[in-house]
Design a protein around this motif. Structure first.
Motif, PDB file in Angstrom:
ATOM      1  N   MET A  14      54.988  -5.247  47.484  1.00 48.55           N
ATOM      2  CA  MET A  14      54.488  -3.888  47.344  1.00 48.55           C
ATOM      3  C   MET A  14      53.079  -3.808  47.899  1.00 48.55           C
ATOM      4  SD  MET A  14      54.148  -1.609  43.862  1.00 48.55           S
ATOM      5  CE  MET A  14      55.881  -1.863  43.519  1.00 48.55           C
ATOM      6  N   GLU A  15      52.827  -2.819  48.748  1.00 49.64           N
ATOM      7  CA  GLU A  15      51.494  -2.628  49.328  1.00 49.64           C
ATOM      8  C   GLU A  15      50.593  -1.933  48.304  1.00 49.64           C
ATOM      9  OE1 GLU A  15      50.201  -3.511  52.323  1.00 49.64           O
ATOM     10  OE2 GLU A  15      52.030  -4.622  52.778  1.00 49.64           O
ATOM     11  N   VAL A  16      49.477  -2.554  48.003  1.00 45.30           N
ATOM     12  CA  VAL A  16      48.530  -2.025  47.025  1.00 45.30           C
ATOM     13  C   VAL A  16      47.133  -2.099  47.610  1.00 45.30           C
ATOM     14  CG1 VAL A  16      47.635  -2.246  44.669  1.00 45.30           C
ATOM     15  CG2 VAL A  16      49.986  -2.888  45.160  1.00 45.30           C
ATOM     16  N   THR A  17      46.291  -1.138  47.302  1.00 44.38           N
ATOM     17  CA  THR A  17      44.897  -1.206  47.735  1.00 44.38           C
ATOM     18  C   THR A  17      44.058  -1.810  46.611  1.00 44.38           C
ATOM     19  OG1 THR A  17      44.270   0.978  46.899  1.00 44.38           O
ATOM     20  CG2 THR A  17      45.226   0.875  49.125  1.00 44.38           C
ATOM     21  N   ARG A  18      42.914  -2.349  46.961  1.00 41.60           N
ATOM     22  CA  ARG A  18      42.010  -2.912  45.954  1.00 41.60           C
ATOM     23  C   ARG A  18      41.579  -1.829  44.968  1.00 41.60           C
ATOM     24  NH1 ARG A  18      37.318  -4.152  47.560  1.00 41.60           N
ATOM     25  NH2 ARG A  18      36.802  -5.858  46.146  1.00 41.60           N
ATOM     26  N   ALA A  19      41.336  -0.626  45.496  1.00 43.06           N
ATOM     27  CA  ALA A  19      40.884   0.467  44.634  1.00 43.06           C
ATOM     28  C   ALA A  19      41.958   0.843  43.620  1.00 43.06           C
ATOM     29  CB  ALA A  19      40.503   1.678  45.482  1.00 43.06           C
ATOM     30  N   GLU A  20      43.232   0.866  44.061  1.00 46.04           N
ATOM     31  CA  GLU A  20      44.333   1.207  43.158  1.00 46.04           C
ATOM     32  C   GLU A  20      44.457   0.173  42.046  1.00 46.04           C
ATOM     33  OE1 GLU A  20      47.282   3.504  46.345  1.00 46.04           O
ATOM     34  OE2 GLU A  20      47.568   1.380  45.889  1.00 46.04           O
ATOM     35  N   LEU A  21      44.401  -1.112  42.422  1.00 49.64           N
ATOM     36  CA  LEU A  21      44.505  -2.159  41.414  1.00 49.64           C
ATOM     37  C   LEU A  21      43.303  -2.116  40.478  1.00 49.64           C
ATOM     38  CD1 LEU A  21      45.944  -4.580  40.251  1.00 49.64           C
ATOM     39  CD2 LEU A  21      44.836  -6.017  41.981  1.00 49.64           C
ATOM     40  N   PHE A  22      42.137  -1.875  41.031  1.00 47.27           N
ATOM     41  CA  PHE A  22      40.907  -1.795  40.250  1.00 47.27           C
ATOM     42  C   PHE A  22      41.013  -0.695  39.186  1.00 47.27           C
ATOM     43  CE2 PHE A  22      36.370  -0.123  40.203  1.00 47.27           C
ATOM     44  CZ  PHE A  22      35.890  -1.105  39.339  1.00 47.27           C
ATOM     45  N   ASP A  23      41.442   0.482  39.598  1.00 50.19           N
ATOM     46  CA  ASP A  23      41.573   1.599  38.655  1.00 50.19           C
ATOM     47  C   ASP A  23      42.641   1.306  37.601  1.00 50.19           C
ATOM     48  OD1 ASP A  23      39.600   3.048  39.944  1.00 50.19           O
ATOM     49  OD2 ASP A  23      41.017   4.154  41.214  1.00 50.19           O
ATOM     50  N   SER A  24      43.719   0.631  38.014  1.00 46.77           N
ATOM     51  CA  SER A  24      44.821   0.350  37.086  1.00 46.77           C
ATOM     52  C   SER A  24      44.386  -0.570  35.951  1.00 46.77           C
ATOM     53  CB  SER A  24      45.996  -0.280  37.834  1.00 46.77           C
ATOM     54  OG  SER A  24      46.544   0.620  38.769  1.00 46.77           O
ATOM     55  N   ILE A  25      43.660  -1.651  36.292  1.00 41.46           N
ATOM     56  CA  ILE A  25      43.298  -2.623  35.243  1.00 41.46           C
ATOM     57  C   ILE A  25      42.191  -2.111  34.334  1.00 41.46           C
ATOM     58  CG2 ILE A  25      44.033  -4.576  36.668  1.00 41.46           C
ATOM     59  CD1 ILE A  25      41.089  -5.158  37.228  1.00 41.46           C
ATOM     60  N   TRP A  26      41.536  -1.033  34.736  1.00 38.91           N
ATOM     61  CA  TRP A  26      40.535  -0.419  33.854  1.00 38.91           C
ATOM     62  C   TRP A  26      41.125   0.755  33.090  1.00 38.91           C
ATOM     63  CZ3 TRP A  26      35.620  -1.837  32.447  1.00 38.91           C
ATOM     64  CH2 TRP A  26      35.084  -2.940  33.115  1.00 38.91           C
ATOM     65  N   ALA A  27      42.353   1.146  33.447  1.00 40.24           N
ATOM     66  CA  ALA A  27      42.997   2.261  32.759  1.00 40.24           C
ATOM     67  C   ALA A  27      43.904   1.798  31.626  1.00 40.24           C
ATOM     68  CB  ALA A  27      43.809   3.094  33.754  1.00 40.24           C
ATOM     69  N   GLU A  28      44.423   0.561  31.718  1.00 40.63           N
ATOM     70  CA  GLU A  28      45.292   0.024  30.688  1.00 40.63           C
ATOM     71  C   GLU A  28      45.213  -1.495  30.701  1.00 40.63           C
ATOM     72  OE1 GLU A  28      49.554   0.434  31.474  1.00 40.63           O
ATOM     73  OE2 GLU A  28      49.037   1.215  33.468  1.00 40.63           O
ATOM     74  N   PRO A  29      45.696  -2.162  29.653  1.00 46.04           N
ATOM     75  CA  PRO A  29      45.587  -3.620  29.578  1.00 46.04           C
ATOM     76  C   PRO A  29      46.192  -4.332  30.786  1.00 46.04           C
ATOM     77  CG  PRO A  29      46.195  -2.723  27.445  1.00 46.04           C
ATOM     78  CD  PRO A  29      46.261  -1.582  28.422  1.00 46.04           C
ATOM     79  N   MET A  30      45.608  -5.467  31.121  1.00 49.70           N
ATOM     80  CA  MET A  30      46.017  -6.255  32.283  1.00 49.70           C
ATOM     81  C   MET A  30      47.495  -6.630  32.213  1.00 49.70           C
ATOM     82  SD  MET A  30      44.803  -7.901  35.099  1.00 49.70           S
ATOM     83  CE  MET A  30      43.064  -8.255  34.791  1.00 49.70           C
ATOM     84  N   GLY A  31      47.984  -6.976  31.006  1.00 56.70           N
ATOM     85  CA  GLY A  31      49.383  -7.376  30.870  1.00 56.70           C
ATOM     86  C   GLY A  31      50.346  -6.262  31.247  1.00 56.70           C
ATOM     87  N   ASN A  32      49.990  -5.037  30.914  1.00 61.21           N
ATOM     88  CA  ASN A  32      50.851  -3.906  31.252  1.00 61.21           C
ATOM     89  C   ASN A  32      50.935  -3.712  32.765  1.00 61.21           C
ATOM     90  OD1 ASN A  32      50.941  -3.597  28.516  1.00 61.21           O
ATOM     91  ND2 ASN A  32      49.859  -1.646  28.441  1.00 61.21           N
ATOM     92  N   VAL A  33      49.771  -3.819  33.419  1.00 59.11           N
ATOM     93  CA  VAL A  33      49.731  -3.657  34.873  1.00 59.11           C
ATOM     94  C   VAL A  33      50.517  -4.781  35.534  1.00 59.11           C
ATOM     95  CG1 VAL A  33      48.237  -3.510  36.900  1.00 59.11           C
ATOM     96  CG2 VAL A  33      47.476  -2.528  34.727  1.00 59.11           C
ATOM     97  N   ALA A  34      50.304  -6.019  35.071  1.00 53.69           N
ATOM     98  CA  ALA A  34      50.981  -7.173  35.664  1.00 53.69           C
ATOM     99  C   ALA A  34      52.493  -7.050  35.550  1.00 53.69           C
ATOM    100  CB  ALA A  34      50.503  -8.458  34.988  1.00 53.69           C
ATOM    101  N   ALA A  35      52.975  -6.535  34.402  1.00 53.21           N
ATOM    102  CA  ALA A  35      54.416  -6.422  34.185  1.00 53.21           C
ATOM    103  C   ALA A  35      55.068  -5.510  35.222  1.00 53.21           C
ATOM    104  CB  ALA A  35      54.683  -5.909  32.773  1.00 53.21           C
ATOM    105  N   ARG A  36      54.370  -4.489  35.664  1.00 54.69           N
ATOM    106  CA  ARG A  36      54.941  -3.573  36.653  1.00 54.69           C
ATOM    107  C   ARG A  36      55.186  -4.269  37.989  1.00 54.69           C
ATOM    108  NH1 ARG A  36      51.156   0.343  34.634  1.00 54.69           N
ATOM    109  NH2 ARG A  36      49.891   0.185  36.526  1.00 54.69           N
ATOM    110  N   TYR A  37      54.435  -5.336  38.246  1.00 54.93           N
ATOM    111  CA  TYR A  37      54.594  -6.069  39.505  1.00 54.93           C
ATOM    112  C   TYR A  37      55.389  -7.359  39.323  1.00 54.93           C
ATOM    113  CZ  TYR A  37      50.931  -2.906  41.086  1.00 54.93           C
ATOM    114  OH  TYR A  37      50.200  -1.796  41.408  1.00 54.93           O
ATOM    115  N   GLY A  38      55.954  -7.547  38.112  1.00 49.88           N
ATOM    116  CA  GLY A  38      56.733  -8.751  37.867  1.00 49.88           C
ATOM    117  C   GLY A  38      55.880  -9.998  37.818  1.00 49.88           C
ATOM    118  N   MET A  39      54.650  -9.869  37.304  1.00 50.89           N
ATOM    119  CA  MET A  39      53.720 -10.994  37.263  1.00 50.89           C
ATOM    120  C   MET A  39      53.231 -11.207  35.832  1.00 50.89           C
ATOM    121  SD  MET A  39      51.372 -10.017  40.566  1.00 50.89           S
ATOM    122  CE  MET A  39      50.481 -11.570  40.447  1.00 50.89           C
TER     123      MET A  39
END
Length: 283
Positions: free
Chosen positions: A1-26
Motif C-alpha cells: 500500500m502506498e502511504v505518505t510520511r504525512a499520512e502515517l504521521f497523522d495516523s499514529i498521533w490520531a490513535e494508538p500505534m497498535g490500531n494503525v499497525a493492524a490496518r496494515y497487517g503489521m
C-alpha cells in the motif's frame, strides 16, 4: 500500500500505534521501527493512557532522511509474492542483489536516479528492507564503489603476476588498466565524482594508493639505487599518465586503440628511462 510520511504521521498521533499497525497487517513494534527509520516522531508510550487535555501536542514533521521520498510502500506485499514458497535471501545475498539493482539503475538512468525507493522497486522489495541492508543512499553507493575497486584490483594483480620481469609487468598492468577503464570505468568514475562518495572514501583510497605504490618504490630504490624522492617522482608521473588516459577512455573522448598506443609509449619510455638510470648508477 502506498502511504505518505504525512499520512502515517497523522495516523499514529490520531490513535494508538497498535490500531494503525493492524490496518496494515503489521505489529505495533514493527510499525514503530519503520517510523524511526523514516524519521517520523512517535507519541510517547504514556500518551494514550493520559487524559486528552494532558497529552502532548503533535510536533511538526521533519524532512525525510536523505535518499528517501515522501511516499513509500507499507504493509504485507502478498500480491507481489511469486507462486509457491517465498525464498528469503541471506543478508549478504540481499546486499549483493541491491548493489546490482543500483548499478543497473546508475548505468541506464544516471546516478541521480539511484534512490532507495527506486532500488527497492527494481529489486521487488519494500524500501524498508533496503534500509535494513544499507543505512542510506551514500552507504549503498560507497559499497558499490568498493566492490568495483576490489574487482578491478584483483584482476590487475592476476595480470601482473603473469609478468616475468619488471618491464613486462608494467606493460601488462597498464594495458589491463586501460581496458578496465574502457569497459567498466564509467560506473566507477561516476561514483567517485559524487561528493558524498568521494568524501566517504577519501582516507581509505589514500591508504590503498600508498600500499599499491610501496612495492614499486621499493623496487626502484632497491634495483636502481634511486633515492626516495626520485622514486616517488617517477612513480607519480607515470601513474598520472595512466590515470589521464583512463579518464579519456571513460568519458569516450578517444578510441581505446589510440589511447592505448600513446599511453603505453609514454609509460614504457619512462620505465626504460628508469632502467637506464639504474644501470648507470650500478656501473
Amino acid at each position: 500500500m502506498e502511504v505518505t510520511r504525512a499520512e502515517l504521521f497523522d495516523s499514529i498521533w490520531a490513535e494508538p500505534m497498535g490500531n494503525v499497525a493492524a490496518r496494515y497487517g503489521m505489529s505495533g513494534n514493527g510499525l514503530a521501527k519503520i517510523c524511526d527509520r523514516l524519521d517520523i516522531p512517535r507519541p510517547p508510550r504514556s500518551h494514550w493512557t493520559r487524559a486528552p487535555e494532558s497529552r502532548e501536542d503533535q510536533p511538526p514533521l521533519p524532512p525525510p532522511p536523505i535518499g528517501l521520498s515522501e511516499t513509500f510502500a507499507l504493509g504485507q506485499r502478498h500480491a507481489r509474492q511469486s507462486p509457491g514458497r517465498r525464498v528469503r535471501l541471506s543478508a549478504e545475498k540481499r546486499r549483493v542483489q541491491l548493489m546490482d539493482a543500483a548499478k543497473a539503475i546508475a548505468l541506464s538512468q544516471g546516478l541521480s536516479a539511484v534512490t532507495m525507493r527506486n532500488v527497492a522497486r527494481q529489486a521487488g522489495i519494500s524500501e524498508t528492507q533496503v534500509h535494513n541492508c544499507f543505512g542510506g543512499r551514500t552507504d549503498l553507493l560507497v559499497a558499490i564503489a568498493r566492490r568495483e575497486i576490489e574487482a578491478q584490483e584483483n584482476r590487475r594483480r592476476r595480470r601482473v603476476a603473469r609478468g616475468s620481469n619488471h618491464r613486462t609487468r608494467v606493460m601488462v598492468s597498464t594495458v589491463g588498466y586501460l581496458h578496465e577503464a574502457a569497459q567498466s570505468g564509467p560506473l566507477l568514475q561516476m561514483l567517485l565524482r559524487a561528493p558524498d562518495v568521494r568524501e566517504a572514501m577519501k582516507e581509505e583510497r589514500a591508504e590503498k594508493g600508498a600500499a599499491a605504490r610501496a612495492p614499486i618504490l621499493k623496487q626502484l630504490m632497491g634495483r636502481g639505487g634511486m633515492d626516495m624522492a626520485s622514486a616517488r617522482a617517477s612513480t607519480a608521473a607515470l601513474t598520472a599518465v595512466s590515470l589521464k588516459a583512463g579518464g579519456i577512455l571513460t568519458s569516450g573522448r578517444a578510441p581505446l586503440a589510440m589511447v592505448e598506443e600513446i599511453c603505453l609509449t609514454i609509460v614504457m619510455a619512462g620505465t626504460d628511462s628508469d632502467d637506464e638510470v639504474a644501470a648507470g648508477r650500478r656501473a
